[in-house]
Design an enzyme around this catalytic site. Structure first.
Site, PDB file in Angstrom:
ATOM      1  N   GLY A 145      88.931  43.912 -44.411  1.00  0.00           N
ATOM      2  CA  GLY A 145      87.916  43.286 -43.586  1.00  0.00           C
ATOM      3  C   GLY A 145      86.871  44.243 -43.050  1.00  0.00           C
ATOM      4  N   HIS A 146      86.418  43.955 -41.830  1.00  0.00           N
ATOM      5  CA  HIS A 146      85.313  44.668 -41.196  1.00  0.00           C
ATOM      6  C   HIS A 146      85.639  46.138 -40.952  1.00  0.00           C
ATOM      7  CE1 HIS A 146      81.622  44.830 -38.884  1.00  0.00           C
ATOM      8  NE2 HIS A 146      82.248  45.198 -37.781  1.00  0.00           N
TER       9      HIS A 146
END
Length: 323
Positions: free
Chosen positions: A299-300
């Site tokens: 993810g981020h």
């Protein structure tokens, strides 16, 4: 006879052990940075009257890499990366004003804009007399780092973008409520974004798209939330959310810089980032076709799950840059 063999074996073992220690001491004597480069220094300096906290590691005469964090974190996000890179490189990671251990003056006394954050970082690199450096950009660190690059093209040896967006193609639907505020800066639209700094929003950023949640260290989002919950901080963050529209407006100028100067670029991107889509990474290749792009299944906060892999890519990339 048996006793004599035991004594002989012990003597050989002792001699071998002494030789190993001698070789290790020789290596450390010939290369004192073997141990020294693993040490991270935690420093503070004053810029525009503000205390700026930063982490520094690696030999001061080595090529420099400036690490710029994003929202809602701080230089703490680089805690696993710095030891990997400082074996050979001079690594510096400041906390932006309003984040981490740097000062966070009230939003009525300090203008929280990305232009102003850039001015503070410019003062920071000038004060430290950093003449040439590569820059790692992530999230909020991207518009700051790219402004620095445009203002100091002669200083930039290369750019590493880890989910550091610079193209409209990279903006996901998660930005819709924020873009609504950009288009109508009413108090009602501002108040509607207060959940942006909540504990739920912070943990969402860390866990979304991560296949193995056990890799996310709880001190990450806990520390971030501690700083977000400081009195007055919500107004600071909402001011920055509002000003983020200036970054999107600058995208064409960033692209012009890319085309003109053709900086060396490494893209290391979490492909399940809920905010900055893979299309944003691919878009860089329109202006910088020689860039290297690598996606990671995460993810981020890609460093939380893939620090070793990303560190290896950066280590190799740094070796290709001009001095």
């Amino acid at each position: 006879m048996i006793i004599r063999q035991i004594i002989t074996m012990l003597s050989i073992g002792l001699l071998s052990n002494q030789m190993m220690h001698a070789q290790l001491n020789q290596k450390l004597t010939l290369n004192p940075h073997v141990m020294e480069n693993q040490t991270i220094h935690y420093r503070n300096t004053k810029v525009e009257g503000l205390n700026v906290f930063y982490r520094e590691a690696g030999p001061s005469d080595a090529p420099t890499l400036l690490l710029l964090h994003g929202y809602p974190t701080s230089s703490h996000m680089f805690r696993n990366l710095i030891p990997l890179l400082s074996k050979k490189y001079h690594v510096i990671a400041p906390d932006l004003p309003g984040f981490g251990y740097s000062d966070a003056p009230d939003h009525q006394q300090f203008s929280y804009t990305f232009d102003h954050l850039t001015n503070v970082v410019q003062g920071f690199i000038d004060q430290l007399e950093i003449k040439r450096f590569a820059v790692y950009i992530f999230d909020y660190g991207a518009p700051v780092g790219l402004r620095l690059a445009m203002n100091n093209p002669e200083k930039i040896t290369g750019i590493i973008s880890q989910n550091g967006n610079a193209y409209k193609e990279g903006l996901s639907n998660e930005w819709d409520p924020i873009q609504k505020y950009w288009n109508d800066t009413s108090e009602a639209n501002r108040l509607a974004l207060k959940g942006f700094v909540s504990k739920e929003a912070t943990t969402f950023q860390y866990y979304h798209g991560v296949s193995d949640p056990s890799l996310i260290a709880p001190e990450t989002y806990t520390l971030d939330q501690k700083f977000l919950d400081r009195p007055g901080n919500i107004e600071i963050q909402l001011d920055l959310v509002k000003d983020y529209r200036t970054n999107v407006a600058l995208y064409p100028q960033f692209h012009t810089y890319f085309r003109k100067y053709q900086p060396k670029l490494l893209l290391v991107w979490g492909n399940k980032d809920p905010y900055f889509l893979p299309e944003g990474a691919k878009a860089y290749l329109k202006d910088l076709p020689n860039a290297k792009l690598k996606f990671y299944d995460t993810g981020h906060f890609a460093l939380e799950t893939h620090a070793t892999e990303i560190g290896a890519e950066i280590f190799e990339f740094m070796g290709t840059l001009p001095k």
